[in-house]
Design an enzyme around this catalytic site. Structure first.
Site, mmCIF file in Angstrom:
data_model
loop_
_atom_site.group_PDB
_atom_site.id
_atom_site.type_symbol
_atom_site.label_atom_id
_atom_site.label_comp_id
_atom_site.label_asym_id
_atom_site.label_seq_id
_atom_site.Cartn_x
_atom_site.Cartn_y
_atom_site.Cartn_z
ATOM 1 N N ASP A 280 18.544 48.156 37.558
ATOM 2 C CA ASP A 280 19.757 47.495 36.893
ATOM 3 C C ASP A 280 21.160 47.869 37.597
ATOM 4 O O ASP A 280 22.017 47.852 36.982
ATOM 5 C CB ASP A 280 19.797 48.340 35.370
ATOM 6 C CG ASP A 280 19.611 49.939 35.194
ATOM 7 O OD1 ASP A 280 19.956 50.473 36.293
ATOM 8 O OD2 ASP A 280 19.265 50.446 34.414
ATOM 9 N N GLU B 179 50.449 49.894 38.115
ATOM 10 C CA GLU B 179 49.861 48.485 38.541
ATOM 11 C C GLU B 179 51.226 47.881 38.866
ATOM 12 O O GLU B 179 51.843 47.239 38.139
ATOM 13 C CB GLU B 179 49.132 47.831 37.456
ATOM 14 C CG GLU B 179 47.955 48.475 36.965
ATOM 15 C CD GLU B 179 47.287 47.781 36.015
ATOM 16 O OE1 GLU B 179 46.858 46.394 36.117
ATOM 17 O OE2 GLU B 179 46.992 48.071 34.877
ATOM 18 N N HIS C 101 42.675 41.606 40.173
ATOM 19 C CA HIS C 101 42.229 41.903 38.911
ATOM 20 C C HIS C 101 40.695 42.016 38.831
ATOM 21 O O HIS C 101 40.389 40.516 39.010
ATOM 22 C CB HIS C 101 42.925 41.493 37.639
ATOM 23 C CG HIS C 101 43.938 42.521 37.058
ATOM 24 N ND1 HIS C 101 45.063 42.429 37.742
ATOM 25 C CD2 HIS C 101 43.833 43.234 36.079
ATOM 26 C CE1 HIS C 101 45.979 43.328 37.032
ATOM 27 N NE2 HIS C 101 45.234 43.828 35.915
ATOM 28 N N HIS D 42 39.524 48.995 39.045
ATOM 29 C CA HIS D 42 40.002 48.584 37.904
ATOM 30 C C HIS D 42 39.298 47.780 37.164
ATOM 31 O O HIS D 42 39.577 46.806 36.294
ATOM 32 C CB HIS D 42 41.492 48.010 38.335
ATOM 33 C CG HIS D 42 42.306 47.794 37.063
ATOM 34 N ND1 HIS D 42 42.701 48.722 36.074
ATOM 35 C CD2 HIS D 42 43.174 46.655 36.854
ATOM 36 C CE1 HIS D 42 43.751 48.576 35.386
ATOM 37 N NE2 HIS D 42 43.718 47.119 35.709
ATOM 38 N N TYR E 67 52.445 49.968 34.102
ATOM 39 C CA TYR E 67 53.086 48.756 35.169
ATOM 40 C C TYR E 67 54.132 49.239 35.950
ATOM 41 O O TYR E 67 55.106 49.973 35.315
ATOM 42 C CB TYR E 67 53.032 47.378 34.644
ATOM 43 C CG TYR E 67 51.636 46.582 34.370
ATOM 44 C CD1 TYR E 67 51.378 45.551 35.038
ATOM 45 C CD2 TYR E 67 50.847 47.072 33.373
ATOM 46 C CE1 TYR E 67 50.259 44.879 34.964
ATOM 47 C CE2 TYR E 67 49.470 46.434 33.230
ATOM 48 C CZ TYR E 67 49.125 45.453 33.863
ATOM 49 O OH TYR E 67 48.098 44.818 33.812
ATOM 50 N N SER F 203 45.589 37.574 38.923
ATOM 51 C CA SER F 203 44.115 37.238 38.194
ATOM 52 C C SER F 203 43.131 36.514 38.926
ATOM 53 O O SER F 203 43.416 35.718 39.998
ATOM 54 C CB SER F 203 44.602 36.153 37.012
ATOM 55 O OG SER F 203 43.487 35.860 36.423
ATOM 56 N N THR G 15 19.790 41.413 37.553
ATOM 57 C CA THR G 15 18.788 41.981 36.312
ATOM 58 C C THR G 15 19.912 42.262 34.998
ATOM 59 O O THR G 15 21.410 42.564 35.381
ATOM 60 C CB THR G 15 18.418 43.294 36.600
ATOM 61 O OG1 THR G 15 19.436 44.181 37.184
ATOM 62 C CG2 THR G 15 17.453 42.927 37.744
#
Length: 795
Positions: free
Chosen positions: A680, A507, A264, A144, A548, A314, A685
């Site tokens: 990367d 969700e 999340h 996610h 959701y 969150s 980086t």
């Protein structure tokens, strides 16, 4: 290493980097073959502790790193502009050695599983393995992250912000998943699988605050659930992490870890244009490095941090604050999540979640480190065998008219999908910037609401079906150029020993997930198949995506999560009933309900694609591909940021799976050869890209030197692919060699001075130019402060 002997790396080397194999992985395979050949016999008697045969694999899935919209925040302005960390697919295959029954779990650094990805993966696996792996026994789940390329869904609502489907994005995901699957399948061998769990708090993360790694972003919705039910749990956040530890039964070496924790990956906001796994990707990176050392995402140990019921969870643990209220900082943790201006007008765009770090990068790293630290603690103490046996069920259900019976005997139905006005407000993790809409409030601009409903006016039966939601988009009536949202969707339940995984295309919020997990567990416990100590996991954003799921009580509050619950107030009850029915089938060993038919979606070639490919690459007039536009300084200290800019080409020409656009090499001063230090995929980086003029590309490589980096001589290296005359060819560039040297301790001055790092006032418009003075909190606002003076504004 390479046989280079000049000051800088030359164009002979990097073609190797583009498809660089893992030396450590090859050594692990060689060691295993030696064990089989004679050092120890790979026989059943040498693997008596094995409860499963397991295969693990990892491969790069990073899509186009420039000029493609990212998926997660729904913003058409959130384009890829480079790479912070590469994205990966991590595959775990479990085989019951007694029955040969098997299942596979794929955890992918992407916003979600989608139906088109599932179907394309199934087609490729069918060609490779026949029916050995199929929709019944393979779970495809996303972490996610909101910082991966978009355009990999066949439903138009999830293509709208990304200008349609993106073949290159989807192909990179499928190609990488298949490669990871091949590695996992070819590595199947006797293994011990152990299960453990623990909280992510200061008992597993020393010194972690009360809000350690997650907070509930809709606490007022959670409070609508019955008080007696809330009293059963410790707060509105699931702090628990469930974990599988996989160990080679012959060598005793760790092979992998698969865990689930609900949060999340939204520390990084939509003003950052670099591809990244966010906090979940960081946790995976830290764990793999702890076991493998520096293998740059190429195994052999594989760590997957999967998703739980995180719909209202969150990572921005400092809470929500009005962004225009500094330095006093006014909280906007109110039921509407808006900031009120002096005229009394609400602004959702200014209510933003922050923390725990001083900027988004630091916050993502902290939350990732905390997940990793907790996982390592739980991993090190895992001792309970998982148990035996594998079983699974899959159902394809039309959720637009599913009837279910309430406790009072009344029958109710789900609805055709529709999004509410709170959906348009966004969340504190990513507000919509349309201030006329707020969470749990009537829109202040009725005209916008009126225009939206004109697109597909909802019939009165659907208006009533969705109450108290105020419908903004009646997606169930929107079918041009094809369906906006799914009607039929996949639900999957997999039992591996004492573990049950429910893979859902939603969700789920915290309480919705708790209710459903308890209902599933009750089936197995009542049937005597599992005991109370068994583990049930609800894996969000797996088996597709359809928005959701909130509880009925939370739906009445109509914050963002409820406004995005597209199938009406009884959707949670319906989905739970479906999963409970599947649990009953597994517990009884029977099939009371047939699986049904998978969704019918357009083929990839029939999907609309609004973004074009690369026409041509050209260096600037008088320049050449790979030329250095801004070189490094002669020396740096650990902690400094090294930067070099090159004239490059468009990253869309080749996504360079399992390769790199930017890398750091260390010179062996004895023989002049170079060894790879970072690329990367590494946390320290950054690879930035920008278009210059019509067809030129300028790239900036940044390396934040780790504090423990050994002294020595280093160089930054750019690898790319240019397109001219319809032909794509490799291009390369290298900085001058620079020295990393630890400085002598400076005399105490009482201040921290930032000296100009680059001598260039505009690095791809990413820096604020020369900056000298004392460090303050304002230095971090909107960007990451780099020691040495270059304050990069990562957008």
């Amino acid at each position: 290493s390479s046989d280079l002997s000049s000051d800088v790396l030359v164009p002979k080397l990097p073609s190797l980097l583009k498809r660089l194999p893992s030396t450590k992985m090859m050594w692990a395979v060689a060691k295993f073959l030696l064990l089989c050949a004679g050092i120890r016999q790979c026989s059943a008697e040498n693997a008596t502790d094995a409860n499963y045969h397991v295969g693990v694999g990892i491969y790069d899935v990073t899509g186009p790193a420039a000029e493609v919209v990212m998926m997660g925040y729904g913003s058409s302005d959130h384009f890829t502009k480079g790479i912070h960390m590469r994205l990966h697919a991590r595959v775990f295959i479990f085989v019951d050695p007694e029955t040969e029954k098997r299942t596979a779990f794929i955890n992918v650094d992407t916003w979600s599983s989608t139906e088109t990805l599932i179907q394309q993966l199934q087609e490729r696996l069918q060609k490779l393995y026949g029916g050995l792996y199929n929709r019944h026994n393979v779970i495809l789940a996303g972490t996610h992250t909101h910082h991966g390329p978009a355009g990999n869904s066949a439903y138009y609502l999830y293509q709208f912000s990304s200008y349609g489907y993106n073949h290159q994005s989807a192909t990179a995901l499928v190609d990488g998943m298949v490669k990871a699957f091949e590695i996992a399948h070819n590595s199947i061998r006797p293994s011990k699988v152990l299960i453990n769990n623990g909280p992510v708090d200061n008992s597993t993360v020393p010194g972690c605050p009360e809000k350690c790694a997650a907070i509930n972003r809709s606490p007022s919705s959670y409070l609508h659930n019955p008080a007696a039910e809330r009293a059963k749990y410790d707060g509105d956040v699931d702090k628990n992490m469930d974990l599988l530890k996989i160990v080679d039964a012959v060598t005793g070496e760790p092979r992998g870890v698969l865990n689930w924790f609900a949060v999340h990956p939204t520390n990084m906001k939509n003003d950052i244009g670099l591809i990244s796994g966010d906090n979940k990707g960081a946790a995976e990176y830290f764990f793999e490095n702890a076991i493998n050392g520096r293998t740059h995402g190429r195994g052999p140990f594989v760590a997957a941090f999967a998703q739980g019921a995180s719909g209202d969870i969150s990572p921005n643990t400092n809470g929500s604050w009005c962004s225009d209220s500094a330095p006093d900082w006014v909280s906007c943790d109110n039921p509407q999540s808006v900031c009120w201006d002096k005229d009394g007008a609400p602004h959702n765009s200014k209510c933003i979640g922050y923390g725990p770090g001083q900027d988004q990068w630091e916050s993502a790293k902290i939350i990732g480190q905390r997940q990793f630290t907790a996982a390592k603690y739980i991993f090190d103490r895992a001792s309970k065998p998982l148990g035996s046996g594998i079983d699974y069920r899959v159902r394809f259900v039309d959720l637009t008219s599913y009837w279910t019976q309430l406790e009072n005997g009344r029958w109710v139905t789900t609805c055709k999908p529709a999004m509410g006005t709170a959906f348009a407000a966004g969340t504190t993790d990513g507000p919509s910037d349309v201030d006329e809409f707020g969470q749990n409030m009537t829109p202040t601009n009725g005209f916008l609401h009126f225009v939206a409903t004109l697109l597909a006016p909802p019939p009165m039966d659907m208006v009533n079906c969705h109450r108290p939601k105020t419908i903004l988009l009646y997606t169930g009536g929107m079918n041009a150029p094809y369906a906006y949202m799914p009607s039929v969707m996949e639900f999957k339940l997999v039992k591996i020993g004492d573990l049950v995984i429910a893979a859902v295309p939603f969700e789920f919020t915290t309480m919705a997930g708790r209710r459903t997990r308890e209902a599933i567990k009750k089936v197995f416990v009542d049937a005597g198949v599992l005991d109370e100590n068994s583990t049930v996991i609800l894996n969000n954003v797996a088996s597709g995506y359809a928005g959701y799921i909130v509880t009925y009580e939370e739906y009445q509050h109509q914050r963002y999560e409820a406004g995005s619950t597209a199938y009406g107030p009884h959707a949670h009850r319906a989905v739970q009933e479906i999963l409970v029915g599947m649990a009953k089938d597994i517990a009884s060993g029977e099939d009371h309900v047939p699986p049904g038919a998978p969704p019918s979606i357009p083929a990839p070639e029939d999907l609309w694609e609004g973004q074009s490919g690369v026409v041509v690459d050209d260096p600037p007039i008088g320049g050449q591909f790979g030329a250095v536009d801004m070189d490094v300084k002669a020396s740096y200290a650990p902690g400094d940021a090294v930067q070099a800019a090159f004239w490059g080409a468009h990253p869309k020409n080749d996504v360079r799976l399992n390769g790199s656009f930017g890398s750091v090499w260390r010179r062996n001063d004895t023989d002049g050869t170079y060894a790879l230090v970072a690329d990367d995929n590494d946390w320290e980086t950054w690879f930035f890209w920008e278009r210059v003029g019509i067809s030129a590309s300028r790239v900036l490589l940044t390396w934040q030197i780790p504090l423990d980096q050994p002294e020595g001589n280093y160089s930054l290296y750019y690898s790319g692919d240019a397109k001219q005359g319809g032909r794509i060819f490799e291009i390369h560039g290298a900085s001058s060699t620079f020295e990393v040297k630890r400085p002598q301790p400076p005399a105490a001055t009482g201040t921290e001075s930032l000296t100009n790092q680059t001598g260039n006032e505009s690095l791809l418009n990413q820096t604020d130019g020369n900056q000298t003075g004392n460090v303050s909190d304002e230095d971090d606002e909107g960007g990451r402060r780099l020691r040495g003076g270059a304050r990069a504004r990562y957008v």
